[in-house]
Design a protein around this motif. Structure first.
Motif, mmCIF file in Angstrom:
data_model
loop_
_atom_site.group_PDB
_atom_site.id
_atom_site.type_symbol
_atom_site.label_atom_id
_atom_site.label_comp_id
_atom_site.label_asym_id
_atom_site.label_seq_id
_atom_site.Cartn_x
_atom_site.Cartn_y
_atom_site.Cartn_z
ATOM 1 N N ALA A 42 0.983 -1.093 -0.084
ATOM 2 C CA ALA A 42 0.061 0.002 0.034
ATOM 3 C C ALA A 42 0.915 1.262 -0.055
ATOM 4 C CB ALA A 42 -0.823 0.103 1.074
ATOM 5 N N ALA A 43 2.078 1.166 0.613
ATOM 6 C CA ALA A 43 2.778 2.499 0.769
ATOM 7 C C ALA A 43 3.305 2.900 -0.697
ATOM 8 C CB ALA A 43 3.984 2.299 1.808
ATOM 9 N N SER A 44 3.841 2.012 -1.140
ATOM 10 C CA SER A 44 4.460 2.004 -2.758
ATOM 11 C C SER A 44 3.292 2.860 -3.595
ATOM 12 C CB SER A 44 5.154 0.954 -3.207
ATOM 13 O OG SER A 44 6.150 0.535 -2.406
ATOM 14 N N LEU A 45 2.106 2.190 -3.628
ATOM 15 C CA LEU A 45 0.971 2.516 -4.267
ATOM 16 C C LEU A 45 0.656 4.088 -4.132
ATOM 17 C CD1 LEU A 45 -0.697 -0.697 -4.704
ATOM 18 C CD2 LEU A 45 0.288 0.222 -6.543
ATOM 19 N N LYS A 46 0.548 4.454 -2.636
ATOM 20 C CA LYS A 46 0.237 5.589 -2.122
ATOM 21 C C LYS A 46 1.205 6.710 -2.702
ATOM 22 C CE LYS A 46 -2.634 4.281 1.676
ATOM 23 N NZ LYS A 46 -2.609 4.356 3.130
ATOM 24 N N ARG A 47 2.269 6.173 -2.626
ATOM 25 C CA ARG A 47 3.393 7.168 -3.284
ATOM 26 C C ARG A 47 3.442 7.361 -4.603
ATOM 27 N NH1 ARG A 47 7.079 4.703 0.243
ATOM 28 N NH2 ARG A 47 7.680 2.989 -1.334
ATOM 29 N N LEU A 48 3.025 6.428 -5.411
ATOM 30 C CA LEU A 48 2.973 6.544 -6.864
ATOM 31 C C LEU A 48 1.594 7.442 -7.054
ATOM 32 C CD1 LEU A 48 3.672 5.884 -9.686
ATOM 33 C CD2 LEU A 48 1.832 3.842 -9.557
ATOM 34 N N GLY A 49 0.467 7.118 -6.337
ATOM 35 C CA GLY A 49 -0.585 8.025 -6.478
ATOM 36 C C GLY A 49 -0.457 9.456 -6.082
#
Length: 356
Positions: A42-49
């Motif tokens: 989730a952390a990596s996806l949130k950074r991408l978003g």
């Protein structure tokens, strides 16, 4: 470039993996801004978003796509979930790789989202409420496999175990093996019989959970159970998998959504007769077919739906009964959706059924 990255014209193609995702960020002009891979968390996806707010994210349907699509939407992105099985550019690519798949997803999302045949995942609550149904189905298949294995093994030794319900099978099998004096076989079969009994108890526990879930949160499921042959599992599965009855402007569309309509292969003067498409959810389609088999069978009460099936079967020809059951399953799905949308009461004889 920074301006392009934060405009709504930015498209992010993400090829989902179990451990990491391939990512391709592209602007509306088709220029690739970045190609990378990120861990599946989730952390990596949130950074991408957060890095590309208000972008269009295109992902493939898969095991992780439900929760990832919800997470990206919460980050402010527009999300398209592509049905990769209908996108030949992905599944038939002779140089297939995660990186190239991400690029293709981004390009298709940039050009025309309809080319992706996008699907819409159910809510997290619906997925949670559907878990007991799925877990129960797993236990039922395990119990069936265990009984089938034991029957086959005993037949090879000259013993034909009795035909009975799955729940009473262990008791009947013990009684028969004991009466035949085959205590050696009974001692060997006992661990498997205990396992079958345990599975039956867990299935009953799931049945109770399913009944309680339907009664507490899904009144529409109770209305659908008025139709003969539609039990708590079929009705609740139908409501949870569709979730919103208004997603179909025409109730007849639900048959195609479930894959209960013939495929089409027409070119020029040729228009081949094809089997059903089998698109959509396989489990729900199987439940509807089982309900149709009950209605058409000996124990099914007389009603418009049963008479409709008999008319189809009476036409004769190869596999007439099979075609009648599929047609009834399609008609049943249309009837269930119509009752749900109209909040009506099931009437066995209405002088006509919803057109399917």
């Amino acid at each position: 470039m920074k301006k392009d990255q934060t405009t709504p014209q930015t498209v992010i193609g993400i090829d989902l993996g179990d451990k990491k995702h391939a990512v391709c960020v592209m602007n509306q002009a088709g220029k690739i801004l970045r190609e990378t891979s990120i861990p599946n968390n989730a952390a990596s996806l949130k950074r991408l978003g957060g890095e590309f707010p208000a972008a269009l994210a295109v992902i493939e349907v898969g095991t992780h796509s439900p929760w990832i699509s919800r997470l990206l939407k919460d980050c402010g992105l527009t999300v398209l979930v592509a049905n990769a099985r209908k996108v030949k550019a992905i599944y038939a690519n002779t140089r297939k790789s995660d990186r190239l798949d991400a690029v293709i997803l981004a390009r298709l999302g940039r050009l025309d989202p309809e080319l992706l045949h996008p699907i819409e995942h159910n809510s997290e609550q619906a997925q949670r409420d559907l878990l007991p149904v799925k877990m129960r189905d797993t236990l039922v298949r395990q119990r069936t496999a265990s009984i089938t294995s034991l029957r086959g093994s005993m037949k090879s030794l000259g013993m034909r175990l009795p035909s009975c319900s799955s729940a009473s099978f262990p008791k009947q099998a013990r009684a028969m093996l004991g009466a035949e004096g085959r205590h050696d076989l009974l001692s060997i079969a006992e661990p498997l019989l205990l396992s079958i009994e345990c599975l039956s108890k867990q299935i009953v526990a799931y049945d109770k959970i399913i009944e309680e879930t339907a009664a507490e949160r899904y009144p529409a499921a109770a209305r659908l159970r008025e139709i003969p042959g539609v039990g708590p599992i079929t009705s609740l599965s139908f409501v949870l998998m569709i979730e919103n009855a208004d997603r179909f402007s025409d109730s007849r569309d639900v048959g195609a959504w479930l894959g209960l309509v013939p495929r089409r292969d027409q070119s020029g003067d040729s228009d081949k007769q094809m089997p059903i498409s089998k698109a959509g959810n396989r489990y729900l389609r199987r439940l509807l077919v089982q309900s149709a088999q009950y209605i058409l069978g000996h124990f099914g009460p007389d009603c418009d739906l049963k008479r409709y099936g008999h008319r189809i079967a009476a036409r004769g020809g190869k596999a007439a009964k099979k075609r009648a059951i599929i047609a009834m399953a399609r008609k049943l799905s249309v009837l269930m959706l119509a009752l749900w949308k109209q909040e009506g009461t099931y009437e066995p004889f209405r002088g006509g059924l919803p057109v399917a």
